[in-house]
Design a protein around this motif. Structure first.
Motif, PDB file in Angstrom:
ATOM      1  N   ALA A   1       0.819  -1.213   0.000  1.00 30.29           N
ATOM      2  CA  ALA A   1       0.000   0.000   0.000  1.00 30.29           C
ATOM      3  C   ALA A   1       0.851   1.260   0.000  1.00 30.29           C
ATOM      4  O   ALA A   1       0.390   2.326  -0.429  1.00 30.29           O
ATOM      5  CB  ALA A   1      -0.921   0.010   1.221  1.00 30.29           C
ATOM      6  N   ARG A   2       2.072   1.145   0.481  1.00 29.87           N
ATOM      7  CA  ARG A   2       2.982   2.295   0.515  1.00 29.87           C
ATOM      8  C   ARG A   2       4.416   1.791   0.451  1.00 29.87           C
ATOM      9  O   ARG A   2       4.695   0.610   0.712  1.00 29.87           O
ATOM     10  CB  ARG A   2       2.761   3.143   1.771  1.00 29.87           C
ATOM     11  N   ALA A   3       5.316   2.687   0.118  1.00 33.80           N
ATOM     12  CA  ALA A   3       6.731   2.330   0.012  1.00 33.80           C
ATOM     13  C   ALA A   3       7.580   3.521   0.429  1.00 33.80           C
ATOM     14  O   ALA A   3       7.101   4.658   0.536  1.00 33.80           O
ATOM     15  CB  ALA A   3       7.078   1.893  -1.417  1.00 33.80           C
ATOM     16  N   LEU A   4       8.842   3.247   0.650  1.00 35.40           N
ATOM     17  CA  LEU A   4       9.811   4.256   1.058  1.00 35.40           C
ATOM     18  C   LEU A   4      11.121   3.955   0.343  1.00 35.40           C
ATOM     19  O   LEU A   4      11.590   2.815   0.371  1.00 35.40           O
ATOM     20  CB  LEU A   4      10.018   4.204   2.571  1.00 35.40           C
ATOM     21  N   THR A   5      11.692   4.959  -0.292  1.00 34.45           N
ATOM     22  CA  THR A   5      12.962   4.777  -0.996  1.00 34.45           C
ATOM     23  C   THR A   5      14.036   5.653  -0.365  1.00 34.45           C
ATOM     24  O   THR A   5      13.804   6.834  -0.074  1.00 34.45           O
ATOM     25  CB  THR A   5      12.821   5.131  -2.488  1.00 34.45           C
ATOM     26  N   VAL A   6      15.211   5.068  -0.150  1.00 33.41           N
ATOM     27  CA  VAL A   6      16.402   5.779   0.306  1.00 33.41           C
ATOM     28  C   VAL A   6      17.320   5.945  -0.895  1.00 33.41           C
ATOM     29  O   VAL A   6      17.665   4.957  -1.555  1.00 33.41           O
ATOM     30  CB  VAL A   6      17.139   4.994   1.414  1.00 33.41           C
ATOM     31  N   THR A   7      17.713   7.177  -1.179  1.00 41.82           N
ATOM     32  CA  THR A   7      18.621   7.454  -2.291  1.00 41.82           C
ATOM     33  C   THR A   7      19.813   8.232  -1.753  1.00 41.82           C
ATOM     34  O   THR A   7      19.628   9.283  -1.124  1.00 41.82           O
ATOM     35  CB  THR A   7      17.922   8.272  -3.389  1.00 41.82           C
ATOM     36  N   ALA A   8      21.019   7.742  -1.982  1.00 39.77           N
ATOM     37  CA  ALA A   8      22.217   8.348  -1.404  1.00 39.77           C
ATOM     38  C   ALA A   8      23.197   8.768  -2.492  1.00 39.77           C
ATOM     39  O   ALA A   8      23.341   8.087  -3.511  1.00 39.77           O
ATOM     40  CB  ALA A   8      22.900   7.360  -0.457  1.00 39.77           C
ATOM     41  N   ASP A   9      23.869   9.891  -2.258  1.00 44.59           N
ATOM     42  CA  ASP A   9      24.928  10.341  -3.155  1.00 44.59           C
ATOM     43  C   ASP A   9      26.061   9.323  -3.204  1.00 44.59           C
ATOM     44  O   ASP A   9      26.212   8.486  -2.306  1.00 44.59           O
ATOM     45  CB  ASP A   9      25.481  11.695  -2.689  1.00 44.59           C
ATOM     46  N   ASN A  10      26.902   9.451  -4.231  1.00 44.09           N
ATOM     47  CA  ASN A  10      27.972   8.472  -4.454  1.00 44.09           C
ATOM     48  C   ASN A  10      28.981   8.378  -3.317  1.00 44.09           C
ATOM     49  O   ASN A  10      29.638   7.342  -3.161  1.00 44.09           O
ATOM     50  CB  ASN A  10      28.718   8.796  -5.749  1.00 44.09           C
ATOM     51  N   VAL A  11      29.126   9.449  -2.535  1.00 39.25           N
ATOM     52  CA  VAL A  11      30.082   9.407  -1.430  1.00 39.25           C
ATOM     53  C   VAL A  11      29.722   8.302  -0.436  1.00 39.25           C
ATOM     54  O   VAL A  11      30.594   7.740   0.226  1.00 39.25           O
ATOM     55  CB  VAL A  11      30.167  10.779  -0.720  1.00 39.25           C
ATOM     56  N   TYR A  12      28.438   7.953  -0.385  1.00 36.76           N
ATOM     57  CA  TYR A  12      27.995   6.862   0.491  1.00 36.76           C
ATOM     58  C   TYR A  12      28.106   5.554  -0.290  1.00 36.76           C
ATOM     59  O   TYR A  12      27.129   5.034  -0.827  1.00 36.76           O
ATOM     60  CB  TYR A  12      26.566   7.106   0.957  1.00 36.76           C
ATOM     61  N   SER A  13      29.303   5.014  -0.309  1.00 39.59           N
ATOM     62  CA  SER A  13      29.595   3.838  -1.132  1.00 39.59           C
ATOM     63  C   SER A  13      29.194   2.524  -0.465  1.00 39.59           C
ATOM     64  O   SER A  13      29.219   1.479  -1.103  1.00 39.59           O
ATOM     65  CB  SER A  13      31.082   3.798  -1.464  1.00 39.59           C
ATOM     66  N   HIS A  14      28.847   2.589   0.811  1.00 38.95           N
ATOM     67  CA  HIS A  14      28.501   1.394   1.582  1.00 38.95           C
ATOM     68  C   HIS A  14      27.141   1.579   2.251  1.00 38.95           C
ATOM     69  O   HIS A  14      26.726   2.711   2.517  1.00 38.95           O
ATOM     70  CB  HIS A  14      29.555   1.132   2.664  1.00 38.95           C
ATOM     71  N   LEU A  15      26.483   0.465   2.537  1.00 38.43           N
ATOM     72  CA  LEU A  15      25.215   0.480   3.259  1.00 38.43           C
ATOM     73  C   LEU A  15      25.248  -0.598   4.332  1.00 38.43           C
ATOM     74  O   LEU A  15      25.462  -1.775   4.037  1.00 38.43           O
ATOM     75  CB  LEU A  15      24.039   0.220   2.320  1.00 38.43           C
ATOM     76  N   VAL A  16      25.029  -0.179   5.581  1.00 43.38           N
ATOM     77  CA  VAL A  16      24.897  -1.124   6.687  1.00 43.38           C
ATOM     78  C   VAL A  16      23.414  -1.455   6.854  1.00 43.38           C
ATOM     79  O   VAL A  16      22.571  -0.548   6.908  1.00 43.38           O
ATOM     80  CB  VAL A  16      25.452  -0.545   7.999  1.00 43.38           C
ATOM     81  N   VAL A  17      23.090  -2.739   6.919  1.00 47.73           N
ATOM     82  CA  VAL A  17      21.726  -3.207   7.154  1.00 47.73           C
ATOM     83  C   VAL A  17      21.720  -3.922   8.499  1.00 47.73           C
ATOM     84  O   VAL A  17      22.494  -4.852   8.721  1.00 47.73           O
ATOM     85  CB  VAL A  17      21.252  -4.151   6.036  1.00 47.73           C
ATOM     86  N   PHE A  18      20.832  -3.470   9.401  1.00 44.60           N
ATOM     87  CA  PHE A  18      20.836  -3.966  10.773  1.00 44.60           C
ATOM     88  C   PHE A  18      19.402  -4.132  11.259  1.00 44.60           C
ATOM     89  O   PHE A  18      18.627  -3.164  11.273  1.00 44.60           O
ATOM     90  CB  PHE A  18      21.596  -2.982  11.668  1.00 44.60           C
ATOM     91  N   THR A  19      19.037  -5.352  11.635  1.00 40.08           N
ATOM     92  CA  THR A  19      17.730  -5.599  12.241  1.00 40.08           C
ATOM     93  C   THR A  19      17.863  -5.325  13.735  1.00 40.08           C
ATOM     94  O   THR A  19      18.456  -6.106  14.472  1.00 40.08           O
ATOM     95  CB  THR A  19      17.265  -7.041  11.992  1.00 40.08           C
ATOM     96  N   ALA A  20      17.289  -4.223  14.173  1.00 42.86           N
ATOM     97  CA  ALA A  20      17.438  -3.793  15.559  1.00 42.86           C
ATOM     98  C   ALA A  20      16.570  -4.638  16.492  1.00 42.86           C
ATOM     99  O   ALA A  20      15.541  -5.179  16.083  1.00 42.86           O
ATOM    100  CB  ALA A  20      17.055  -2.320  15.684  1.00 42.86           C
ATOM    101  N   PRO A  21      16.965  -4.749  17.766  1.00 42.52           N
ATOM    102  CA  PRO A  21      16.200  -5.573  18.707  1.00 42.52           C
ATOM    103  C   PRO A  21      14.760  -5.115  18.895  1.00 42.52           C
ATOM    104  O   PRO A  21      13.897  -5.923  19.255  1.00 42.52           O
ATOM    105  CB  PRO A  21      16.996  -5.438  20.014  1.00 42.52           C
ATOM    106  N   ASP A  22      14.470  -3.818  18.642  1.00 40.07           N
ATOM    107  CA  ASP A  22      13.109  -3.320  18.841  1.00 40.07           C
ATOM    108  C   ASP A  22      12.201  -3.595  17.650  1.00 40.07           C
ATOM    109  O   ASP A  22      11.041  -3.173  17.631  1.00 40.07           O
ATOM    110  CB  ASP A  22      13.120  -1.827  19.160  1.00 40.07           C
ATOM    111  N   GLY A  23      12.710  -4.285  16.631  1.00 37.92           N
ATOM    112  CA  GLY A  23      11.902  -4.625  15.470  1.00 37.92           C
ATOM    113  C   GLY A  23      12.026  -3.663  14.313  1.00 37.92           C
ATOM    114  O   GLY A  23      11.494  -3.924  13.233  1.00 37.92           O
TER     115      GLY A  23
END
Length: 302
Positions: free
Chosen positions: A233-255
């Motif tokens: 029903a909805r979506a969210l997109t993150v778009t980052a400039d090239n200086v951000y060459s890495h992405l950390v993905v972390f499932t936090a304990p609070d969900g």
């Protein structure tokens, strides 16, 4: 913490709350309907930026092994700030920043390390973050400037926690899409142990994939700068400039789910000294600035 000043920006489709005295961290980001975009936070529960919805990583992101590294032929010893002896997440996220309200949709915050005698970094630096609301977008622009007289290793990033649970979409877990081709192996302290490698099947989010019950704490690279959460029903997109060459993905304990655009690999300073390729440690000469914008965009029925 409830007596802290909260700067509130209001746009047509988004409302943003920022705590200048706590690292210019984000307290809340909500759609006009009131639905949380980042994890919802009560002001009274905030003791440090760790309880906020998003905070800033400067002058480096993530972890430094044993809080030390070699740069320019000398060993740099930082103060450990984790129970396992690491230096983590830079040294600006819990300090007061100066805030300048440009207008109802634009906030500019600045930080100068020379104002603090106990900064956990041996080089003088300044930093800035600008928050701008426009239409369905939040733009967050970071800057880091070397104010010292010698070259300085550098890095930066943002640490937003996204709300996976949407109150009106009971039981719907969003799909995650991350346009990244490589990932790093890590040790028991989540420190990078070598060069990036190709993805295993259960690490690959190049096609939309539910996170489900997986526990993730990984750094991706060869990233195209786009990540997306989609509930249907909805979506969210993150778009980052090239200086951000890495992405950390972390499932936090609070969900919640942290999607952290960062400019280098975890422990990049030590890895670069060992000759590991692709970790993107930046070196700023005196007066040089590192800068980049991350944009959050709402799509669909928010």
């Amino acid at each position: 913490m409830s007596d802290r000043r909260v700067e509130v920006l209001r746009g047509e489709q988004l409302t943003l709350e920022v705590l200048p005295e706590v690292g210019a961290s984000v307290l809340n980001l909500r759609a006009a309907s009131g639905r949380p975009v980042l994890r919802p936070v009560e002001l009274g529960s905030v003791e440090t930026s760790s309880q906020c919805a998003s905070f800033t990583l400067i002058p480096f992101s993530n972890r430094v092994r044993d809080a030390k590294f070699v740069f320019g032929g000398r060993e740099i010893q930082l103060r450990p700030n984790t129970k396992d002896g690491l230096a983590q997440h830079g040294d600006v996220r819990n300090r007061p920043w100066h805030a300048e309200r440009v207008d109802n949709t634009h906030l500019r915050c600045t930080f100068d390390s020379r104002e603090f005698a106990d900064v956990n970094w041996p080089w003088a630096f300044t930093a800035g973050i600008e928050y701008r609301l426009h239409g369905p977008h939040l733009d967050m622009t970071l800057t880091l400037t070397n104010e010292d007289t010698t070259d300085m290793p550098a890095g930066m990033g943002l640490h937003p926690y996204f709300a996976r649970v949407q109150p009106d979409l009971t039981g719907v877990d969003p799909t995650l899409t991350v346009g990244a081709e490589l990932i790093y192996d890590t040790d028991e302290r989540v420190l990078t142990v070598g060069a990036a490698r190709e993805l295993h099947a259960d690490e690959d989010y190049r096609a939309p994939t539910p996170v489900g019950s997986r526990e993730i704490n990984m750094t991706y690279t060869a990233w195209d700068g786009v990540a997306r959460l989609d509930w249907g029903a909805r979506a969210l997109t993150v778009t980052a400039d090239n200086v951000y060459s890495h992405l950390v993905v972390f499932t936090a304990p609070d969900g919640s789910l942290a999607l952290e655009p960062v400019s280098h690999a975890t422990d990049a300073f030590n890895l670069a000294a060992q000759g590991v390729p692709g970790v993107d440690m930046r070196v700023l000469s005196p007066g040089q600035t590192l800068a980049g914008t991350v944009r959050l965009t709402l799509e669909g029925d928010w």
